[in-house]
Motif scaffolding. Structure first.
Motif, PDB file in Angstrom:
ATOM      1  N   VAL A  43       0.838  -1.196   0.000  1.00 27.13           N
ATOM      2  CA  VAL A  43       0.000   0.000   0.000  1.00 27.13           C
ATOM      3  C   VAL A  43       0.877   1.251   0.000  1.00 27.13           C
ATOM      4  N   SER A  44       1.947   1.249   0.773  1.00 27.49           N
ATOM      5  CA  SER A  44       2.865   2.395   0.798  1.00 27.49           C
ATOM      6  C   SER A  44       3.509   2.602  -0.564  1.00 27.49           C
ATOM      7  N   ARG A  45       3.924   1.514  -1.174  1.00 20.97           N
ATOM      8  CA  ARG A  45       4.523   1.607  -2.509  1.00 20.97           C
ATOM      9  C   ARG A  45       3.491   2.105  -3.510  1.00 20.97           C
ATOM     10  N   TYR A  46       2.262   1.634  -3.382  1.00 23.15           N
ATOM     11  CA  TYR A  46       1.170   2.068  -4.239  1.00 23.15           C
ATOM     12  C   TYR A  46       0.961   3.575  -4.103  1.00 23.15           C
ATOM     13  N   ASP A  47       0.979   4.078  -2.876  1.00 19.64           N
ATOM     14  CA  ASP A  47       0.817   5.522  -2.654  1.00 19.64           C
ATOM     15  C   ASP A  47       1.949   6.308  -3.318  1.00 19.64           C
ATOM     16  N   ALA A  48       3.159   5.801  -3.223  1.00 22.31           N
ATOM     17  CA  ALA A  48       4.298   6.474  -3.866  1.00 22.31           C
ATOM     18  C   ALA A  48       4.135   6.448  -5.382  1.00 22.31           C
ATOM     19  N   LEU A  49       3.642   5.345  -5.914  1.00 21.90           N
ATOM     20  CA  LEU A  49       3.393   5.276  -7.359  1.00 21.90           C
ATOM     21  C   LEU A  49       2.304   6.259  -7.765  1.00 21.90           C
ATOM     22  N   GLN A  50       1.291   6.421  -6.926  1.00 22.04           N
ATOM     23  CA  GLN A  50       0.245   7.407  -7.199  1.00 22.04           C
ATOM     24  C   GLN A  50       0.849   8.812  -7.272  1.00 22.04           C
ATOM     25  N   ALA A  51       1.747   9.137  -6.353  1.00 20.36           N
ATOM     26  CA  ALA A  51       2.408  10.442  -6.371  1.00 20.36           C
ATOM     27  C   ALA A  51       3.223  10.605  -7.640  1.00 20.36           C
ATOM     28  N   LEU A  52       3.859   9.542  -8.074  1.00 20.16           N
ATOM     29  CA  LEU A  52       4.651   9.594  -9.296  1.00 20.16           C
ATOM     30  C   LEU A  52       3.763   9.789 -10.518  1.00 20.16           C
ATOM     31  N   VAL A  53       2.603   9.176 -10.507  1.00 23.62           N
ATOM     32  CA  VAL A  53       1.652   9.372 -11.610  1.00 23.62           C
ATOM     33  C   VAL A  53       1.230  10.839 -11.674  1.00 23.62           C
ATOM     34  N   LYS A  54       0.954  11.435 -10.531  1.00 19.11           N
ATOM     35  CA  LYS A  54       0.558  12.853 -10.509  1.00 19.11           C
ATOM     36  C   LYS A  54       1.685  13.730 -11.029  1.00 19.11           C
ATOM     37  N   LYS A  69      -5.146   5.135 -15.344  1.00 18.58           N
ATOM     38  CA  LYS A  69      -6.141   4.083 -15.550  1.00 18.58           C
ATOM     39  C   LYS A  69      -5.629   2.743 -15.027  1.00 18.58           C
ATOM     40  N   VAL A  70      -4.354   2.480 -15.258  1.00 14.44           N
ATOM     41  CA  VAL A  70      -3.761   1.237 -14.760  1.00 14.44           C
ATOM     42  C   VAL A  70      -3.762   1.233 -13.237  1.00 14.44           C
ATOM     43  N   VAL A  71      -3.364   2.350 -12.657  1.00 17.49           N
ATOM     44  CA  VAL A  71      -3.306   2.454 -11.200  1.00 17.49           C
ATOM     45  C   VAL A  71      -4.709   2.329 -10.603  1.00 17.49           C
ATOM     46  N   ASP A  72      -5.677   3.023 -11.204  1.00 22.16           N
ATOM     47  CA  ASP A  72      -7.038   2.974 -10.682  1.00 22.16           C
ATOM     48  C   ASP A  72      -7.667   1.599 -10.836  1.00 22.16           C
ATOM     49  N   ALA A  73      -7.250   0.865 -11.850  1.00 22.24           N
ATOM     50  CA  ALA A  73      -7.835  -0.456 -12.094  1.00 22.24           C
ATOM     51  C   ALA A  73      -7.411  -1.466 -11.038  1.00 22.24           C
ATOM     52  N   ARG A  74      -6.340  -1.189 -10.356  1.00 25.81           N
ATOM     53  CA  ARG A  74      -5.826  -2.142  -9.374  1.00 25.81           C
ATOM     54  C   ARG A  74      -6.122  -1.650  -7.976  1.00 25.81           C
ATOM     55  N   GLU A  91       1.419  -7.668  -6.239  1.00 28.04           N
ATOM     56  CA  GLU A  91       2.823  -7.501  -6.624  1.00 28.04           C
ATOM     57  C   GLU A  91       2.943  -7.388  -8.148  1.00 28.04           C
ATOM     58  N   GLN A  92       2.243  -8.233  -8.856  1.00 35.61           N
ATOM     59  CA  GLN A  92       2.283  -8.212 -10.323  1.00 35.61           C
ATOM     60  C   GLN A  92       1.741  -6.893 -10.868  1.00 35.61           C
ATOM     61  N   ALA A  93       0.639  -6.421 -10.303  1.00 39.67           N
ATOM     62  CA  ALA A  93       0.052  -5.154 -10.765  1.00 39.67           C
ATOM     63  C   ALA A  93       1.000  -3.985 -10.503  1.00 39.67           C
ATOM     64  N   LEU A  94       1.628  -3.978  -9.344  1.00 40.46           N
ATOM     65  CA  LEU A  94       2.554  -2.897  -9.024  1.00 40.46           C
ATOM     66  C   LEU A  94       3.775  -2.920  -9.940  1.00 40.46           C
ATOM     67  N   LYS A  95       4.212  -4.094 -10.335  1.00 36.46           N
ATOM     68  CA  LYS A  95       5.338  -4.208 -11.271  1.00 36.46           C
ATOM     69  C   LYS A  95       4.965  -3.616 -12.622  1.00 36.46           C
ATOM     70  N   GLU A  96       3.753  -3.899 -13.081  1.00 36.53           N
ATOM     71  CA  GLU A  96       3.300  -3.366 -14.369  1.00 36.53           C
ATOM     72  C   GLU A  96       3.249  -1.839 -14.334  1.00 36.53           C
ATOM     73  N   ILE A  97       2.731  -1.306 -13.246  1.00 34.74           N
ATOM     74  CA  ILE A  97       2.650   0.151 -13.105  1.00 34.74           C
ATOM     75  C   ILE A  97       4.053   0.750 -13.116  1.00 34.74           C
ATOM     76  N   SER A  98       4.961   0.161 -12.350  1.00 31.25           N
ATOM     77  CA  SER A  98       6.329   0.670 -12.283  1.00 31.25           C
ATOM     78  C   SER A  98       7.006   0.645 -13.650  1.00 31.25           C
ATOM     79  N   ASP A 177      14.120 -10.247 -14.889  1.00 29.67           N
ATOM     80  CA  ASP A 177      13.880  -9.385 -16.037  1.00 29.67           C
ATOM     81  C   ASP A 177      13.209  -8.073 -15.646  1.00 29.67           C
ATOM     82  N   TYR A 178      12.923  -7.881 -14.391  1.00 33.58           N
ATOM     83  CA  TYR A 178      12.206  -6.708 -13.936  1.00 33.58           C
ATOM     84  C   TYR A 178      13.119  -5.477 -14.000  1.00 33.58           C
ATOM     85  N   PRO A 179      12.640  -4.375 -14.547  1.00 30.75           N
ATOM     86  CA  PRO A 179      13.500  -3.190 -14.662  1.00 30.75           C
ATOM     87  C   PRO A 179      13.844  -2.619 -13.286  1.00 30.75           C
TER      88      PRO A 179
END
Length: 181
Positions: A43-54, A69-74, A91-98, A177-179
């Motif tokens: 959840v913390s990582r998700y919040d940081a990704l949300q900030a990065l999206v903004k 849309k990807v972030v909101d879908a998950r 974990e998989q969804a967060l990897k895709e977003i990243s 293979d994850y970036p």
């Protein structure tokens, strides 16, 4: 005299069963706690990704909308006891977003140079490490619990009390293979 010996043996057995049950409950709760800690880190990582999206939105509205849309879908699991399967799906969804965010940043050099972007990426990296450590802790805790459940004679009591072997978190073979963020 025989009655006293029988009562003593029964009392010892009852105390042993209670002791085994208490150890199993404590271990089970440690497993639940470790799994919930992974969820907290996600959840913390998700919040940081949300900030990065903004932040990304300021640089590239189309890409940011796609990412949003990807972030909101998950939806990150916030239930009291997420399952290992839910944790792995998150974990998989967060990897895709990243991965998508990294692709956008590559397309916008000014974004990569932005101090807010760099700080947010650093915090995401910290959360990545926290999730990794929390996953290791969970699997270690499950190992200890499973040992208690499977070792004789405690295995007899565990089965009668409804304690069974717990699932480990899946190993991520694609992690190689994850970036790197």
């Amino acid at each position: 005299m025989t009655l006293i010996i029988v009562i003593a043996i029964v009392a010892i057995l009852v105390l042993w069963v209670i002791s085994v049950q208490n150890r199993l409950v404590k271990s089970d709760e440690l497993c639940n706690n470790a799994l919930k800690q992974i969820n907290v880190q996600q959840v913390s990582r998700y919040d940081a990704l949300q900030a990065l999206v903004k932040l990304t939105r300021e640089y590239a509205s189309y890409e940011a909308d796609t990412l949003q849309k990807v972030v909101d879908a998950r939806k990150i699991t916030s239930s009291a006891a997420p399952t290992p399967a839910e944790i792995d799906a998150n974990e998989q969804a967060l990897k895709e977003i990243s991965a998508k965010l990294i692709a956008v940043a590559e397309a916008y050099p000014d974004l990569k140079a932005n101090q807010n972007y760099q700080q947010t990426m650093q915090s995401i990296q910290t959360y990545e490490e926290n999730v990794r450590l929390a996953r290791m802790t969970f699997n270690d805790t499950v190992t200890r619990f499973n040992q208690q459940v499977r070792v004789f004679p405690a295995s007899l009591i565990a089965g009668m009390l409804g304690f069974g072997k717990r699932e480990y978190l899946a190993e991520d073979n694609a992690k190689k293979d994850y970036p790197v963020i």
